[in-house]
Write a protein that holds these residues in place. Structure first.
Motif, PDB file in Angstrom:
ATOM      1  N   ASP A  72      73.829  48.838  52.079  1.00 43.70           N
ATOM      2  CA  ASP A  72      72.758  49.676  52.594  1.00 43.70           C
ATOM      3  C   ASP A  72      73.261  50.327  53.882  1.00 43.70           C
ATOM      4  O   ASP A  72      73.607  49.616  54.839  1.00 43.70           O
ATOM      5  CB  ASP A  72      71.506  48.831  52.883  1.00 43.70           C
ATOM      6  CG  ASP A  72      70.299  49.677  53.290  1.00 43.70           C
ATOM      7  OD1 ASP A  72      70.489  50.821  53.745  1.00 43.70           O
ATOM      8  OD2 ASP A  72      69.162  49.182  53.159  1.00 43.70           O
ATOM      9  N   PRO A  73      73.315  51.662  53.939  1.00 42.07           N
ATOM     10  CA  PRO A  73      73.822  52.323  55.151  1.00 42.07           C
ATOM     11  C   PRO A  73      72.993  52.020  56.387  1.00 42.07           C
ATOM     12  O   PRO A  73      73.495  52.119  57.514  1.00 42.07           O
ATOM     13  CB  PRO A  73      73.763  53.818  54.788  1.00 42.07           C
ATOM     14  CG  PRO A  73      72.778  53.907  53.664  1.00 42.07           C
ATOM     15  CD  PRO A  73      72.921  52.626  52.899  1.00 42.07           C
ATOM     16  N   GLU A  74      71.731  51.647  56.207  1.00 39.69           N
ATOM     17  CA  GLU A  74      70.899  51.328  57.364  1.00 39.69           C
ATOM     18  C   GLU A  74      71.204  49.925  57.901  1.00 39.69           C
ATOM     19  O   GLU A  74      70.833  49.604  59.022  1.00 39.69           O
ATOM     20  CB  GLU A  74      69.425  51.435  56.993  1.00 39.69           C
ATOM     21  CG  GLU A  74      68.993  52.865  56.663  1.00 39.69           C
ATOM     22  CD  GLU A  74      67.498  52.975  56.429  1.00 39.69           C
ATOM     23  OE1 GLU A  74      66.801  51.944  56.543  1.00 39.69           O
ATOM     24  OE2 GLU A  74      67.024  54.099  56.144  1.00 39.69           O
ATOM     25  N   VAL A  75      71.876  49.110  57.095  1.00 37.15           N
ATOM     26  CA  VAL A  75      72.286  47.786  57.558  1.00 37.15           C
ATOM     27  C   VAL A  75      73.660  47.868  58.204  1.00 37.15           C
ATOM     28  O   VAL A  75      73.875  47.382  59.318  1.00 37.15           O
ATOM     29  CB  VAL A  75      72.304  46.778  56.387  1.00 37.15           C
ATOM     30  CG1 VAL A  75      72.926  45.450  56.828  1.00 37.15           C
ATOM     31  CG2 VAL A  75      70.890  46.555  55.872  1.00 37.15           C
ATOM     32  N   ASP A  76      74.619  48.481  57.511  1.00 36.11           N
ATOM     33  CA  ASP A  76      75.974  48.630  58.055  1.00 36.11           C
ATOM     34  C   ASP A  76      76.664  49.787  57.347  1.00 36.11           C
ATOM     35  O   ASP A  76      77.277  49.604  56.286  1.00 36.11           O
ATOM     36  CB  ASP A  76      76.774  47.342  57.886  1.00 36.11           C
ATOM     37  CG  ASP A  76      78.035  47.329  58.738  1.00 36.11           C
ATOM     38  OD1 ASP A  76      78.534  48.419  59.066  1.00 36.11           O
ATOM     39  OD2 ASP A  76      78.535  46.231  59.069  1.00 36.11           O
ATOM     40  N   ASP A  77      76.586  50.957  57.934  1.00 38.75           N
ATOM     41  CA  ASP A  77      77.225  52.136  57.349  1.00 38.75           C
ATOM     42  C   ASP A  77      78.742  52.054  57.450  1.00 38.75           C
ATOM     43  O   ASP A  77      79.462  52.622  56.620  1.00 38.75           O
ATOM     44  CB  ASP A  77      76.720  53.399  58.047  1.00 38.75           C
ATOM     45  CG  ASP A  77      77.205  54.663  57.358  1.00 38.75           C
ATOM     46  OD1 ASP A  77      77.054  54.761  56.121  1.00 38.75           O
ATOM     47  OD2 ASP A  77      77.753  55.540  58.045  1.00 38.75           O
ATOM     48  N   VAL A  78      79.239  51.335  58.447  1.00 39.30           N
ATOM     49  CA  VAL A  78      80.693  51.177  58.609  1.00 39.30           C
ATOM     50  C   VAL A  78      81.290  50.485  57.394  1.00 39.30           C
ATOM     51  O   VAL A  78      82.365  50.854  56.912  1.00 39.30           O
ATOM     52  CB  VAL A  78      81.013  50.393  59.897  1.00 39.30           C
ATOM     53  CG1 VAL A  78      82.505  50.054  59.962  1.00 39.30           C
ATOM     54  CG2 VAL A  78      80.602  51.187  61.125  1.00 39.30           C
ATOM     55  N   ALA A  79      80.593  49.481  56.861  1.00 40.96           N
ATOM     56  CA  ALA A  79      81.081  48.755  55.689  1.00 40.96           C
ATOM     57  C   ALA A  79      81.273  49.701  54.512  1.00 40.96           C
ATOM     58  O   ALA A  79      82.274  49.632  53.790  1.00 40.96           O
ATOM     59  CB  ALA A  79      80.100  47.641  55.323  1.00 40.96           C
ATOM     60  N   ILE A  80      80.317  50.604  54.313  1.00 42.37           N
ATOM     61  CA  ILE A  80      80.385  51.548  53.198  1.00 42.37           C
ATOM     62  C   ILE A  80      81.514  52.546  53.407  1.00 42.37           C
ATOM     63  O   ILE A  80      82.306  52.809  52.492  1.00 42.37           O
ATOM     64  CB  ILE A  80      79.041  52.278  53.032  1.00 42.37           C
ATOM     65  CG1 ILE A  80      77.937  51.277  52.693  1.00 42.37           C
ATOM     66  CG2 ILE A  80      79.141  53.350  51.946  1.00 42.37           C
ATOM     67  CD1 ILE A  80      76.549  51.872  52.652  1.00 42.37           C
ATOM     68  N   ARG A  81      81.620  53.103  54.610  1.00 48.15           N
ATOM     69  CA  ARG A  81      82.646  54.114  54.862  1.00 48.15           C
ATOM     70  C   ARG A  81      84.051  53.517  54.788  1.00 48.15           C
ATOM     71  O   ARG A  81      84.979  54.149  54.287  1.00 48.15           O
ATOM     72  CB  ARG A  81      82.402  54.787  56.216  1.00 48.15           C
ATOM     73  CG  ARG A  81      81.172  55.695  56.196  1.00 48.15           C
ATOM     74  CD  ARG A  81      81.039  56.560  57.428  1.00 48.15           C
ATOM     75  NE  ARG A  81      80.538  55.784  58.562  1.00 48.15           N
ATOM     76  CZ  ARG A  81      81.237  55.536  59.656  1.00 48.15           C
ATOM     77  NH1 ARG A  81      82.473  55.981  59.766  1.00 48.15           N
ATOM     78  NH2 ARG A  81      80.713  54.841  60.653  1.00 48.15           N
ATOM     79  N   CYS A  82      84.206  52.298  55.264  1.00 46.94           N
ATOM     80  CA  CYS A  82      85.512  51.644  55.185  1.00 46.94           C
ATOM     81  C   CYS A  82      85.890  51.367  53.732  1.00 46.94           C
ATOM     82  O   CYS A  82      87.037  51.583  53.326  1.00 46.94           O
ATOM     83  CB  CYS A  82      85.500  50.332  55.967  1.00 46.94           C
ATOM     84  SG  CYS A  82      85.556  50.536  57.761  1.00 46.94           S
ATOM     85  N   LEU A  83      84.931  50.893  52.941  1.00 46.95           N
ATOM     86  CA  LEU A  83      85.213  50.609  51.532  1.00 46.95           C
ATOM     87  C   LEU A  83      85.527  51.899  50.779  1.00 46.95           C
ATOM     88  O   LEU A  83      86.431  51.926  49.933  1.00 46.95           O
ATOM     89  CB  LEU A  83      84.018  49.898  50.894  1.00 46.95           C
ATOM     90  CG  LEU A  83      84.227  49.412  49.456  1.00 46.95           C
ATOM     91  CD1 LEU A  83      85.432  48.486  49.365  1.00 46.95           C
ATOM     92  CD2 LEU A  83      82.982  48.699  48.949  1.00 46.95           C
ATOM     93  N   GLU A  84      84.804  52.978  51.083  1.00 50.03           N
ATOM     94  CA  GLU A  84      85.099  54.268  50.461  1.00 50.03           C
ATOM     95  C   GLU A  84      86.524  54.712  50.781  1.00 50.03           C
ATOM     96  O   GLU A  84      87.239  55.226  49.920  1.00 50.03           O
ATOM     97  CB  GLU A  84      84.100  55.328  50.930  1.00 50.03           C
ATOM     98  CG  GLU A  84      82.710  55.172  50.338  1.00 50.03           C
ATOM     99  CD  GLU A  84      81.723  56.178  50.908  1.00 50.03           C
ATOM    100  OE1 GLU A  84      82.000  56.748  51.996  1.00 50.03           O
ATOM    101  OE2 GLU A  84      80.672  56.391  50.274  1.00 50.03           O
ATOM    102  N   SER A  85      86.960  54.493  52.000  1.00 48.81           N
ATOM    103  CA  SER A  85      88.315  54.877  52.399  1.00 48.81           C
ATOM    104  C   SER A  85      89.361  54.067  51.645  1.00 48.81           C
ATOM    105  O   SER A  85      90.376  54.608  51.187  1.00 48.81           O
ATOM    106  CB  SER A  85      88.495  54.689  53.910  1.00 48.81           C
ATOM    107  OG  SER A  85      87.635  55.550  54.635  1.00 48.81           O
TER     108      SER A  85
END
Length: 208
Positions: free
Chosen positions: A174-187
């Motif tokens: 959930d980007p509202e919980v931790d957007d960094v986690a999503i962006r890092c995984l996408e990278s």
């Protein structure tokens, strides 16, 4: 994903374990299914199959032969009809079909063939109550994001663990919980995809 599915050699992959006692009432009793599901004290007839019931979840990887069999086999069709007034049938129906000898890609009913959600390749989840200190016997380290309805919404601190898992999907983000986690995984996933592209392999080997 293609490589992972090919490696199954026609077998299916899903959670399928012996049913815990407190979950048996989900299919032992009739439920009224409308816009809500209501338990009744009316006991159902036994399942119309010769193999025992198992528990699992709704997330499965199955072969084309499995799907064809489920759609056409008369015994399976009777079982699916019987399941309609149970509670959360997707959490025991697929797991049970996976242990029926006649079903393509299935496994025997012996406990040695039980498969937990952590070993099935479909999705990986951190459940509340099972996390903590792995050295003390926990199933995995504590969630670094937050728990929602008993399920970890991953944080950046969970990524190293996630990337060590072999499942195809991870639940949940959930980007509202931790957007960094999503962006890092996408990278990470984009980098892996580019590394596997034959036209870009030499370029990335040079620049990296």
């Amino acid at each position: 994903m293609v490589e992972a599915l090919t490696a199954l050699h026609g077998r299916n992959s899903m959670e399928t374990e012996v049913t815990r006692e407190h979950k048996k009432r989900r299919w032992q009793y009739h439920y009224n299914v409308t816009d809500r599901i209501t338990w009744t004290d009316v006991r159902k007839s036994p399942p119309p199959i010769s193999s025992p019931m198992f528990q699992g979840n709704a997330y499965i990887v199955v072969s084309r032969a499995f799907v064809k069999h489920v759609m056409e086999d008369s015994e399976v069709q009777k079982f699916l009809e019987w399941e309609k007034d149970t509670y959360s049938p997707d959490e025991h129906m697929w797991a049970t079909l996976q242990r029926m000898p006649s079903v393509p890609g299935s496994e025997p009913t012996h406990i040695k063939y039980d498969e937990s959600d952590m070993n099935a390749i479909t999705r990986v989840v951190k459940w509340g109550g099972l996390d903590g200190d792995v050295r003390a016997g926990a199933a995995y380290d504590s969630c670094t994001g937050t728990y929602r309805r008993g399920v970890c919404v991953y944080g950046a601190g969970d990524l190293q663990w996630l990337l060590s898992r072999r499942q195809l999907f991870a639940n949940k983000f959930d980007p509202e919980v931790d957007d960094v986690a999503i962006r890092c995984l996408e990278s990470v996933l984009r980098f892996k995809a580019l590394r596997q592209h034959p036209l870009l392999t030499d370029q990335y080997s040079t620049t990296l």
